[in-house]
Design a protein around this motif. Structure first.
Motif, PDB file in Angstrom:
ATOM      1  N   LEU A  93       0.823  -1.208   0.000  1.00 14.63           N
ATOM      2  CA  LEU A  93       0.000   0.000   0.000  1.00 14.63           C
ATOM      3  C   LEU A  93       0.861   1.264   0.000  1.00 14.63           C
ATOM      4  CD1 LEU A  93      -2.822   1.287   0.174  1.00 14.63           C
ATOM      5  CD2 LEU A  93      -2.649   1.099   2.660  1.00 14.63           C
ATOM      6  N   MET A  94       1.909   1.286   0.845  1.00 15.68           N
ATOM      7  CA  MET A  94       2.770   2.473   0.914  1.00 15.68           C
ATOM      8  C   MET A  94       3.528   2.692  -0.393  1.00 15.68           C
ATOM      9  SD  MET A  94       4.190   2.624   4.825  1.00 15.68           S
ATOM     10  CE  MET A  94       4.826   0.963   4.892  1.00 15.68           C
ATOM     11  N   ILE A  95       4.032   1.616  -0.988  1.00 23.08           N
ATOM     12  CA  ILE A  95       4.776   1.747  -2.243  1.00 23.08           C
ATOM     13  C   ILE A  95       3.860   2.213  -3.360  1.00 23.08           C
ATOM     14  CG2 ILE A  95       5.975   0.432  -4.050  1.00 23.08           C
ATOM     15  CD1 ILE A  95       7.200  -1.246  -1.738  1.00 23.08           C
ATOM     16  N   VAL A  96       2.685   1.614  -3.472  1.00 24.33           N
ATOM     17  CA  VAL A  96       1.728   2.012  -4.518  1.00 24.33           C
ATOM     18  C   VAL A  96       1.321   3.472  -4.341  1.00 24.33           C
ATOM     19  CG1 VAL A  96      -0.641   1.641  -5.328  1.00 24.33           C
ATOM     20  CG2 VAL A  96       0.904  -0.308  -5.043  1.00 24.33           C
ATOM     21  N   ARG A  97       1.047   3.889  -3.113  1.00 25.00           N
ATOM     22  CA  ARG A  97       0.674   5.292  -2.870  1.00 25.00           C
ATOM     23  C   ARG A  97       1.801   6.231  -3.285  1.00 25.00           C
ATOM     24  NH1 ARG A  97      -2.045   4.998   3.130  1.00 25.00           N
ATOM     25  NH2 ARG A  97      -4.118   4.357   2.478  1.00 25.00           N
ATOM     26  N   ALA A  98       3.031   5.877  -2.941  1.00 26.62           N
ATOM     27  CA  ALA A  98       4.171   6.733  -3.294  1.00 26.62           C
ATOM     28  C   ALA A  98       4.312   6.822  -4.816  1.00 26.62           C
ATOM     29  CB  ALA A  98       5.455   6.196  -2.672  1.00 26.62           C
ATOM     30  N   LEU A  99       4.238   5.688  -5.505  1.00 29.22           N
ATOM     31  CA  LEU A  99       4.372   5.699  -6.969  1.00 29.22           C
ATOM     32  C   LEU A  99       3.206   6.437  -7.622  1.00 29.22           C
ATOM     33  CD1 LEU A  99       5.692   2.064  -7.563  1.00 29.22           C
ATOM     34  CD2 LEU A  99       7.014   4.199  -7.577  1.00 29.22           C
ATOM     35  N   ASP A 100       1.987   6.213  -7.127  1.00 30.96           N
ATOM     36  CA  ASP A 100       0.813   6.912  -7.666  1.00 30.96           C
ATOM     37  C   ASP A 100       0.895   8.417  -7.452  1.00 30.96           C
ATOM     38  OD1 ASP A 100      -0.276   4.544  -8.558  1.00 30.96           O
ATOM     39  OD2 ASP A 100      -1.785   4.393  -6.963  1.00 30.96           O
ATOM     40  N   ALA A 101       1.572   8.837  -6.377  1.00 35.09           N
ATOM     41  CA  ALA A 101       1.719  10.267  -6.085  1.00 35.09           C
ATOM     42  C   ALA A 101       2.838  10.899  -6.913  1.00 35.09           C
ATOM     43  CB  ALA A 101       1.995  10.469  -4.598  1.00 35.09           C
ATOM     44  N   GLY A 102       3.524  10.075  -7.723  1.00 31.83           N
ATOM     45  CA  GLY A 102       4.573  10.612  -8.580  1.00 31.83           C
ATOM     46  C   GLY A 102       5.932  10.714  -7.918  1.00 31.83           C
ATOM     47  N   VAL A 103       6.131  10.005  -6.804  1.00 32.11           N
ATOM     48  CA  VAL A 103       7.440  10.024  -6.154  1.00 32.11           C
ATOM     49  C   VAL A 103       8.444   9.399  -7.124  1.00 32.11           C
ATOM     50  CG1 VAL A 103       8.815   9.112  -4.243  1.00 32.11           C
ATOM     51  CG2 VAL A 103       6.472   9.912  -3.834  1.00 32.11           C
ATOM     52  N   PRO A 104       9.484  10.154  -7.516  1.00 31.89           N
ATOM     53  CA  PRO A 104      10.448   9.595  -8.466  1.00 31.89           C
ATOM     54  C   PRO A 104      11.344   8.562  -7.774  1.00 31.89           C
ATOM     55  CG  PRO A 104      11.126  11.795  -7.786  1.00 31.89           C
ATOM     56  CD  PRO A 104       9.794  11.529  -7.143  1.00 31.89           C
ATOM     57  N   ALA A 105      11.356   7.344  -8.309  1.00 30.22           N
ATOM     58  CA  ALA A 105      12.183   6.277  -7.732  1.00 30.22           C
ATOM     59  C   ALA A 105      12.588   5.326  -8.854  1.00 30.22           C
ATOM     60  CB  ALA A 105      11.411   5.525  -6.658  1.00 30.22           C
ATOM     61  N   GLN A 106      13.868   5.066  -8.948  1.00 31.57           N
ATOM     62  CA  GLN A 106      14.370   4.165  -9.973  1.00 31.57           C
ATOM     63  C   GLN A 106      14.212   2.709  -9.546  1.00 31.57           C
ATOM     64  OE1 GLN A 106      18.405   4.988 -11.105  1.00 31.57           O
ATOM     65  NE2 GLN A 106      18.200   3.907 -13.032  1.00 31.57           N
ATOM     66  N   LYS A 119       1.805 -10.454  -4.541  1.00 36.32           N
ATOM     67  CA  LYS A 119       1.005  -9.310  -5.004  1.00 36.32           C
ATOM     68  C   LYS A 119       1.899  -8.090  -5.243  1.00 36.32           C
ATOM     69  CE  LYS A 119      -2.955  -6.470  -3.735  1.00 36.32           C
ATOM     70  NZ  LYS A 119      -3.961  -6.172  -2.714  1.00 36.32           N
ATOM     71  N   LEU A 120       2.840  -7.836  -4.332  1.00 39.69           N
ATOM     72  CA  LEU A 120       3.754  -6.705  -4.495  1.00 39.69           C
ATOM     73  C   LEU A 120       4.628  -6.907  -5.729  1.00 39.69           C
ATOM     74  CD1 LEU A 120       5.150  -4.089  -3.619  1.00 39.69           C
ATOM     75  CD2 LEU A 120       6.579  -5.474  -2.081  1.00 39.69           C
ATOM     76  N   ARG A 121       5.184  -8.101  -5.885  1.00 40.11           N
ATOM     77  CA  ARG A 121       6.040  -8.362  -7.048  1.00 40.11           C
ATOM     78  C   ARG A 121       5.272  -8.154  -8.351  1.00 40.11           C
ATOM     79  NH1 ARG A 121       7.068 -13.312  -4.522  1.00 40.11           N
ATOM     80  NH2 ARG A 121       6.444 -14.356  -6.447  1.00 40.11           N
ATOM     81  N   ARG A 122       4.059  -8.653  -8.403  1.00 38.16           N
ATOM     82  CA  ARG A 122       3.237  -8.488  -9.619  1.00 38.16           C
ATOM     83  C   ARG A 122       2.925  -7.016  -9.884  1.00 38.16           C
ATOM     84  NH1 ARG A 122      -0.713 -13.649  -8.840  1.00 38.16           N
ATOM     85  NH2 ARG A 122       0.706 -15.177  -9.712  1.00 38.16           N
ATOM     86  N   GLU A 123       2.632  -6.276  -8.829  1.00 37.27           N
ATOM     87  CA  GLU A 123       2.342  -4.842  -8.972  1.00 37.27           C
ATOM     88  C   GLU A 123       3.554  -4.101  -9.529  1.00 37.27           C
ATOM     89  OE1 GLU A 123       0.348  -1.262  -8.931  1.00 37.27           O
ATOM     90  OE2 GLU A 123      -0.564  -3.177  -8.393  1.00 37.27           O
ATOM     91  N   LEU A 124       4.734  -4.393  -8.995  1.00 35.10           N
ATOM     92  CA  LEU A 124       5.953  -3.728  -9.469  1.00 35.10           C
ATOM     93  C   LEU A 124       6.264  -4.128 -10.916  1.00 35.10           C
ATOM     94  CD1 LEU A 124       8.112  -4.043  -6.231  1.00 35.10           C
ATOM     95  CD2 LEU A 124       7.022  -1.968  -7.145  1.00 35.10           C
ATOM     96  N   GLU A 125       6.058  -5.396 -11.247  1.00 36.90           N
ATOM     97  CA  GLU A 125       6.280  -5.845 -12.620  1.00 36.90           C
ATOM     98  C   GLU A 125       5.303  -5.180 -13.580  1.00 36.90           C
ATOM     99  OE1 GLU A 125       6.104 -10.098 -12.216  1.00 36.90           O
ATOM    100  OE2 GLU A 125       8.024 -10.144 -11.143  1.00 36.90           O
ATOM    101  N   ALA A 126       4.039  -5.063 -13.187  1.00 38.51           N
ATOM    102  CA  ALA A 126       3.030  -4.422 -14.035  1.00 38.51           C
ATOM    103  C   ALA A 126       3.366  -2.955 -14.286  1.00 38.51           C
ATOM    104  CB  ALA A 126       1.647  -4.535 -13.388  1.00 38.51           C
ATOM    105  N   ARG A 127       3.986  -2.310 -13.301  1.00 41.65           N
ATOM    106  CA  ARG A 127       4.374  -0.907 -13.436  1.00 41.65           C
ATOM    107  C   ARG A 127       5.750  -0.756 -14.089  1.00 41.65           C
ATOM    108  NH1 ARG A 127       2.005   2.877  -9.668  1.00 41.65           N
ATOM    109  NH2 ARG A 127       0.236   1.934  -8.631  1.00 41.65           N
ATOM    110  N   GLN A 128       6.396  -1.870 -14.369  1.00 36.96           N
ATOM    111  CA  GLN A 128       7.761  -1.894 -14.909  1.00 36.96           C
ATOM    112  C   GLN A 128       8.707  -1.105 -14.004  1.00 36.96           C
ATOM    113  OE1 GLN A 128       7.268  -0.626 -19.021  1.00 36.96           O
ATOM    114  NE2 GLN A 128       6.904  -2.748 -19.631  1.00 36.96           N
ATOM    115  N   ALA A 129       8.487  -1.262 -12.693  1.00 39.47           N
ATOM    116  CA  ALA A 129       9.327  -0.600 -11.698  1.00 39.47           C
ATOM    117  C   ALA A 129      10.478  -1.539 -11.334  1.00 39.47           C
ATOM    118  CB  ALA A 129       8.502  -0.273 -10.448  1.00 39.47           C
ATOM    119  N   GLY A 130      11.698  -1.042 -11.425  1.00 34.94           N
ATOM    120  CA  GLY A 130      12.847  -1.850 -11.035  1.00 34.94           C
ATOM    121  C   GLY A 130      12.736  -2.225  -9.575  1.00 34.94           C
ATOM    122  N   HIS A 131      13.056  -3.467  -9.268  1.00 32.21           N
ATOM    123  CA  HIS A 131      12.969  -3.892  -7.869  1.00 32.21           C
ATOM    124  C   HIS A 131      13.952  -5.009  -7.567  1.00 32.21           C
ATOM    125  CE1 HIS A 131      10.032  -6.294 -10.120  1.00 32.21           C
ATOM    126  NE2 HIS A 131      10.218  -7.260  -9.234  1.00 32.21           N
TER     127      HIS A 131
END
Length: 175
Positions: A93-106, A119-131
């Motif tokens: 929830l915290m990571i999704v909120r931060a990304l949705d708010a436009g927090v820049p993170a590589q 669920k977190l891994r799938r969410e990050l993969e769907a957003r193509q967020a490096g993790h």
């Protein structure tokens, strides 16, 4: 480079803004101020405030950093509609909120609990967020050849498959 080393800001002013917002929304003449120290054991010498000192975290004198926190406690409780959430649920929830708010993170980095959170891994993969999320050695990984334990897959790789990269200079040099 961490944002706090580049940003120009006034820590006292930020603290005062947060305090003023809390008092505006939660102010209560019957409130109580509660102070408590929390320690983090540290191995290096580059973190501010680290020294050999007593920390309740370890229950003894250790090389540690101790923070002192002041909490404003009121009669307000947790709303009845607030449901219990596990660490993995709160983390996602915290990571999704931060990304949705436009927090820049590589990158997003997390521990084994986070790595086990499908669920977190799938969410990050769907957003193509490096993790980079740690996983237990017995974590099951699906490959083109089937499903295998993480430690078994790693054990099959030749030494030449690995490349050591520095994550930056730490207390013991580049690591």
């Amino acid at each position: 480079m961490p944002v706090l080393t580049r940003a120009v800001w006034d820590a006292d002013a930020v603290r005062d803004d947060v305090r003023d917002a809390a008092v505006e929304h939660l102010g209560d003449h019957e409130a109580m101020l509660v102070v408590d120290g929390t320690g983090d054991i540290k191995n290096g010498a580059c973190t501010a405030g680290v020294q050999r000192q007593y920390t309740g975290t370890a229950g003894r004198i250790e090389n540690s950093q101790v923070g002192v926190f002041l909490t404003y406690t009121t009669k307000l409780g947790v709303p009845a509609e607030t449901a219990f959430a596990t660490k993995p649920e709160l983390t996602a929830l915290m990571i999704v909120r931060a990304l949705d708010a436009g927090v820049p993170a590589q990158w997003v980095a997390g521990d084994e609990v986070d790595g086990a959170n499908r669920k977190l891994r799938r969410e990050l993969e769907a957003r193509q967020a490096g993790h980079v999320l740690a996983v237990a050695c017995d974590h099951r990984v699906t490959t083109a050849t089937g499903t295998h334990r993480a430690d078994e897959l790693i054990g099959r790789l030749p030494k030449r498959a690995w490349q050591r990269l520095s994550a930056g200079k730490g207390a013991k040099g580049h690591g």
